[in-house]
Design a protein around this motif. Structure first.
Motif, short mmCIF file in Angstrom:
data_model
loop_
_atom_site.label_atom_id
_atom_site.label_comp_id
_atom_site.label_asym_id
_atom_site.label_seq_id
_atom_site.Cartn_x
_atom_site.Cartn_y
_atom_site.Cartn_z
N PRO A 24 0.84 -1.21 0.00
CA PRO A 24 0.00 0.00 0.00
C PRO A 24 0.87 1.26 0.00
N LEU A 25 0.50 2.21 -0.82
CA LEU A 25 1.31 3.41 -0.99
C LEU A 25 0.60 4.62 -0.41
N GLY A 26 1.40 5.54 0.13
CA GLY A 26 0.85 6.79 0.63
C GLY A 26 0.51 7.73 -0.50
N LYS A 27 -0.29 8.74 -0.18
CA LYS A 27 -0.67 9.75 -1.16
C LYS A 27 -0.15 11.11 -0.71
N LEU A 28 0.43 11.85 -1.64
CA LEU A 28 0.96 13.16 -1.35
C LEU A 28 -0.13 14.23 -1.49
N PRO A 29 0.10 15.42 -0.95
CA PRO A 29 -0.94 16.46 -1.02
C PRO A 29 -1.42 16.78 -2.44
N LEU A 30 -0.56 16.58 -3.44
CA LEU A 30 -0.93 16.89 -4.82
C LEU A 30 -1.40 15.66 -5.60
N ASP A 31 -1.74 14.58 -4.92
CA ASP A 31 -2.09 13.34 -5.62
C ASP A 31 -3.20 13.56 -6.65
N ALA A 32 -4.33 14.10 -6.23
CA ALA A 32 -5.44 14.32 -7.16
C ALA A 32 -5.07 15.33 -8.24
N TRP A 33 -4.26 16.31 -7.89
CA TRP A 33 -3.82 17.32 -8.85
C TRP A 33 -3.00 16.67 -9.97
N HIS A 34 -2.09 15.78 -9.59
CA HIS A 34 -1.28 15.10 -10.62
C HIS A 34 -2.17 14.31 -11.58
N ARG A 35 -3.14 13.62 -11.05
CA ARG A 35 -4.03 12.82 -11.89
C ARG A 35 -4.84 13.72 -12.83
N ALA A 36 -5.28 14.85 -12.31
CA ALA A 36 -6.05 15.78 -13.14
C ALA A 36 -5.20 16.37 -14.26
N GLN A 37 -3.87 16.45 -14.03
CA GLN A 37 -2.96 16.96 -15.05
C GLN A 37 -2.55 15.88 -16.06
N GLY A 38 -3.04 14.66 -15.86
CA GLY A 38 -2.70 13.56 -16.76
C GLY A 38 -1.47 12.79 -16.35
#
Length: 377
Positions: free
Chosen positions: A14-28
């Motif tokens: 299991p991996l942790g998520k960084l504060p920008l996790d959703a932001w990175h995904r939204a940027q592709g």
């Protein structure tokens, strides 16, 4: 970085998520496991992102790194028992590259240390941060307090247009030179900014509260010069810059002298001692290290990857620790460790790759000149 290299970043735990996790995904961003977190390895493609950073400004999320602060009377002197750098002589708003060494002089980690008005601030590698924290706690005096700033994000803005881009949001950052740092404010958010990075380009590392990271990343990427850049290009950039990656090019088997990191041990510390690994450093300065970290220029187009055997006269002489195609150089390059007798610049070697022997030459590093914004003296 090839698809094989990309696969090495994948993790099954299991991996942790960084504060920008959703932001990175939204940027592709294509997310992979690295240092215990899900992180973007690329957006548009590694080659394109590498070139963009060399020509403009790339935004890297390095929030997986460990951010630590140390307070208490004599914190700088206490840290000098663990680090070979001159910490007591470090001026306020200055930072320094240093090393965390074990009792035998092996490198536990490489890191950046800064003096702030009220504490000593340190950034350590993400993959080793918890081991580092444990080691430091074990060896620090009780009166020194260490704080793991795990609520902070860390962003790196790198490239020849990074200075102008950041100054358009925070004008005061234009006054910083390489390895200078200081407190700044943006949109009501307190930032700690250093003019540094790990790409060989001019740039900055910005520590800020995790809950403000998305807003700040959006503001930066709204600028024409700035695009988000992934781990793949960060790796190819630092390889061209001749910068070692902990756990690959340096580890506990490596000492500062053999690793070509002797600059991190100033003369006054070499003479005075009083830190872990001093005996090894003195010995290897006098006698030479038995093996050395070197750069390797490779003929042809086939890259040599980590673990490939380096040959001298047909006999094993070392191993590749980092390697790949260098977009700026236009050819494959590598770093590796070789027996000291084969470490001189210009030495002809071979590297065994997929049953073939590639001609290679020990080359000076960096492969691409650094472009740090240094203060003229």
């Amino acid at each position: 970085m090839s698809t094989d290299d990309v696969a090495e970043f994948e993790a099954e735990i299991p991996l942790g998520k960084l504060p920008l996790d959703a932001w990175h995904r939204a940027q592709g961003g294509r997310m992979v496991g690295f240092a215990g977190y899900e992180m973007p390895i690329q957006y548009e493609g590694i080659m394109a992102e590498h070139a963009w950073t060399r020509e403009h400004a790339g935004l890297f999320d390095v929030s997986h790194m460990g951010q630590l602060s140390f307070t208490g009377e004599g914190a700088d002197a206490a840290l000098e028992a663990l680090l070979p750098g001159d910490i007591t002589g470090l001026k306020t708003f200055r930072q320094r590259y240093s090393l965390l060494l074990d009792e035998d002089g092996g490198i536990l980690d490489d890191l950046m240390v800064s003096r702030r008005p009220d504490d000593i601030y340190m950034v350590v590698n993400g993959a080793t941060k918890y081991d580092d924290i444990g080691w430091i706690i074990e060896h620090l005096p009780d009166e020194i307090t260490m704080n793991h700033m795990d609520d902070q994000a860390l962003l790196a803005l790198q490239g020849p247009e990074a200075g102008a881009a950041l100054a358009s949001l925070i004008p005061g950052t234009a006054d910083l030179f390489f390895m200078q740092c200081g407190p700044f404010s943006w949109d009501g958010v307190d930032l700690w900014v250093s003019r540094s990075g790990y790409t060989g380009e001019d740039g900055f590392e910005i520590s800020l509260p995790g809950d403000a990271a998305v807003r700040f990343a959006d503001a930066l990427c709204a600028l024409d010069a700035v695009k988000p850049i992934g781990l793949g290009a960060r790796d190819s950039l630092r390889l061209e810059a001749g910068l070692p990656l902990y756990g690959h090019d340096i580890d506990t088997q490596a000492g500062p002298i053999g690793a070509d990191l002797g600059f991190a041990v100033p003369k006054k510390r070499r003479e005075a001692g009083g830190f872990f690994g001093h005996a090894r450093i003195v010995r290897e300065l006098a006698e030479g290290a038995p093996s050395r970290r070197v750069g390797l220029a490779i003929e042809g187009r086939l890259p040599a990857r980590e673990g490939a055997v380096i040959l001298a006269g047909g006999k094993p002489a070392g191993k590749v620790t980092s390697g790949g195609f260098a977009p700026t150089v236009g050819a494959p390059i590598a770093m590796g460790w070789v027996d000291a007798g084969h470490a001189a610049i210009g030495t002809a070697l071979e590297i065994e790759v997929r049953g073939k022997r590639l001609a290679a030459t020990v080359a000076p590093m960096p492969f691409v000149p650094h472009r740090y914004h240094r203060q003229k003296i």
